[in-house]
Design a protein around this motif. Structure first.
Motif, mmCIF file in Angstrom:
data_model
loop_
_atom_site.group_PDB
_atom_site.id
_atom_site.type_symbol
_atom_site.label_atom_id
_atom_site.label_comp_id
_atom_site.label_asym_id
_atom_site.label_seq_id
_atom_site.Cartn_x
_atom_site.Cartn_y
_atom_site.Cartn_z
ATOM 1 N N GLN A 48 -2.117 -4.825 -5.008
ATOM 2 C CA GLN A 48 -3.002 -4.303 -3.961
ATOM 3 C C GLN A 48 -4.458 -4.615 -4.280
ATOM 4 N N LEU A 98 -0.064 -1.485 -7.629
ATOM 5 C CA LEU A 98 -1.514 -1.275 -7.704
ATOM 6 C C LEU A 98 -2.248 -2.574 -8.028
ATOM 7 N N THR A 145 0.825 -1.208 0.000
ATOM 8 C CA THR A 145 0.000 0.000 0.000
ATOM 9 C C THR A 145 0.859 1.258 0.000
ATOM 10 N N THR A 146 1.926 1.238 0.772
ATOM 11 C CA THR A 146 2.832 2.399 0.821
ATOM 12 C C THR A 146 3.521 2.617 -0.518
ATOM 13 N N PHE A 200 5.208 0.970 -9.707
ATOM 14 C CA PHE A 200 3.949 1.603 -9.312
ATOM 15 C C PHE A 200 2.748 0.801 -9.811
ATOM 16 N N THR A 250 4.372 9.802 -6.629
ATOM 17 C CA THR A 250 4.864 11.089 -6.135
ATOM 18 C C THR A 250 6.375 11.155 -6.200
ATOM 19 N N GLY A 295 2.420 1.725 -3.479
ATOM 20 C CA GLY A 295 1.460 2.187 -4.460
ATOM 21 C C GLY A 295 1.118 3.654 -4.318
ATOM 22 N N SER A 296 1.075 4.166 -3.086
ATOM 23 C CA SER A 296 0.704 5.565 -2.879
ATOM 24 C C SER A 296 1.876 6.526 -3.007
ATOM 25 N N ALA A 297 3.091 6.041 -2.752
ATOM 26 C CA ALA A 297 4.243 6.952 -2.714
ATOM 27 C C ALA A 297 5.080 6.939 -3.985
#
Length: 443
Positions: free
Chosen positions: A144, A141, A84-85, A137, A92, A87-89
């Motif tokens: 996840q 996803l 999860t980390t 990335f 960015t 995929g979200s970071a």
């Protein structure tokens, strides 16, 4: 006048440089192909690894080993936070890293030359890093999305254990590539590395050609000319083997009229036909001339000197005022000119398998290369004694290395430099200091 028995002169080149692939050059000059391939590869890898997870759960369920399935579920839950980390970071992180890199690249292009950008665009490590970042990335996803939230070992369909471990490995690969990418980008900002890279590519272009013929070709009168029918642009490459075959079938000798690096427009004559009234048919000459928006090192002997001269000129401009960079460029210009000081230049004779000349290609003469390397730097260096001293030393070194017949361009540049310093520098002591040869500029 017959041409079948026209034998090549001594020193003629028999090996031919590999033709430039337009598709390969297009892919190297663009930034979309490798990241797109990385995304497609990540999607296929995710499908394959998730199917492996499904197969593992089915086999354990068939064996009735529900305790092992519970252990896998617990392990997958432990790695879920990491996935999860990531995929979200990751996205960015990609945006921040490449935004900073583009700013640094803009600064490097402004301080050295806009043509430095091509080193970044064509960098394999840059494209691979970007591709792996995006692939990580997307893979995160997809993994996840495979979590079911079902902890019952009897009904769960998939437990993303193998895929979670693969995602962790991709994160580690991304970190390793990030370190290599930062190192590569920082080297691109160092002028010494850029100058060395340009010099090495120039020598590769020189070695690709071999040795030109010792004298001008003796050709029959030209009977026809072949105009350029493609788009306007810089002549980057000619397909030598295909032109030789076309000339052999037609029984003529072809001569390339423009030099590599010339800008040509539709209708510009590109080939002269010698020894026959008719040119080879259009279909035989298709894809023999490659035209692009910028010059390349593939067959262009002068492109490296052009870039070194540009970097030195910008370093000597009042906005930058960096004579040491100009001295570094002069060092490499001298290195390249010293390598071709005794080398025959002028024309390449490409022969067919029977040894008959079928294609003549003009190269820059010695005077052309000397002017390209020194003329514009000399015009900007008058106010910088460090550069004038290095320039005098460079001309003296080349005069010692060059044959007697090639010293005239060097002597001319030295005379013009002395005259320019005498007009600009009023004190005799300063003039003597500025014209004293020094290989370090001011050692």
């Amino acid at each position: 006048m017959g041409i079948e028995g026209h034998s090549p002169p001594a020193g003629a080149v028999r090996r031919r440089p590999r033709p430039l692939s337009p598709l390969r050059e297009h892919l190297r000059d663009t930034f979309w192909f490798t990241p797109t391939a990385g995304l497609v590869g990540a999607a296929l890898l995710a499908l394959g690894v998730l199917e492996l997870d499904n197969l593992l759960v089915r086999e354990l369920r068939k064996a009735g080993d529900y305790g092992e399935i519970e252990s896998l579920i617990a392990l997958a839950d432990d790695t879920k936070t990491i996935i999860t980390t990531v995929g979200s970071a990751m996205l960015t992180f990609i945006g921040v890293v490449f935004s900073i890199s583009l700013v640094a690249l803009q600064m490097a292009g402004g301080q050295m030359s806009p043509r430095v950008v091509r080193l970044y665009v064509r960098s394999r490590i840059t494209k691979c890093t970007f591709a792996v970042f995006l692939a990580t990335f997307l893979f995160a996803l997809l993994v996840q999305a495979s979590y079911e939230g079902n902890d019952d070992p009897r009904t769960v369909s998939t437990v993303p254990v193998v895929s979670s471990m693969m995602c962790v490995l991709m994160v580690l690969l991304s970190l390793g590539l990030f370190v290599a990418y930062v190192n590569s980008t920082l080297r691109l900002m160092r002028v010494s590395h850029v100058v060395d890279r340009i010099t090495r590519e120039s020598f590769r272009a020189l070695d690709r050609y071999g040795v030109a013929a010792a004298g001008p070709p003796e050709l029959p009168a030209a009977g026809a000319e072949v105009p350029h029918r493609g788009r306007a642009g810089v002549l980057r490459d000619v397909h030598i083997a295909r032109l030789v075959r076309a000339a052999q079938r037609q029984g003529v000798v072809l001569r390339l009229i423009p030099r590599i690096g010339d800008f040509i427009v539709p209708g510009t004559p590109v080939l002269a036909v010698h020894g026959g009234a008719a040119a080879p048919p259009h279909r035989a000459l298709r894809y023999t001339v490659s035209v692009g928006v910028e010059r390349t090192f593939h067959q262009d002997l002068g492109f490296g000197l052009r870039q070194l001269s540009d970097i030195a000129q910008r370093a000597l401009s009042p906005a930058v005022n960096d004579p040491t960079t100009a001295v570094q460029c002069l060092d490499r210009i001298v290195q390249f000119l010293a390598a071709v000081a005794e080398r025959p230049l002028g024309a390449l004779h490409h022969c067919d398998r029977k040894g008959a000349v079928r294609l003549v290609q003009d190269l820059p003469e010695w005077a052309d290369l000397v002017d390209l390397g020194f003329a514009e730097i000399r015009g900007c260096a008058v106010d910088s004694p460090q550069v004038t001293r290095r320039l005098v030393a460079a001309l003296e070194d080349l005069e010692r290395l060059a044959p007697a017949g090639r010293r005239a361009p060097l002597e001319r540049h030295r005379t013009l430099l002395e005259q320019a310093v005498e007009r600009t520098v009023h004190e005799a002591a300063d003039r003597g200091f500025a014209l004293e040869p020094d290989r370090q500029g001011i050692g």
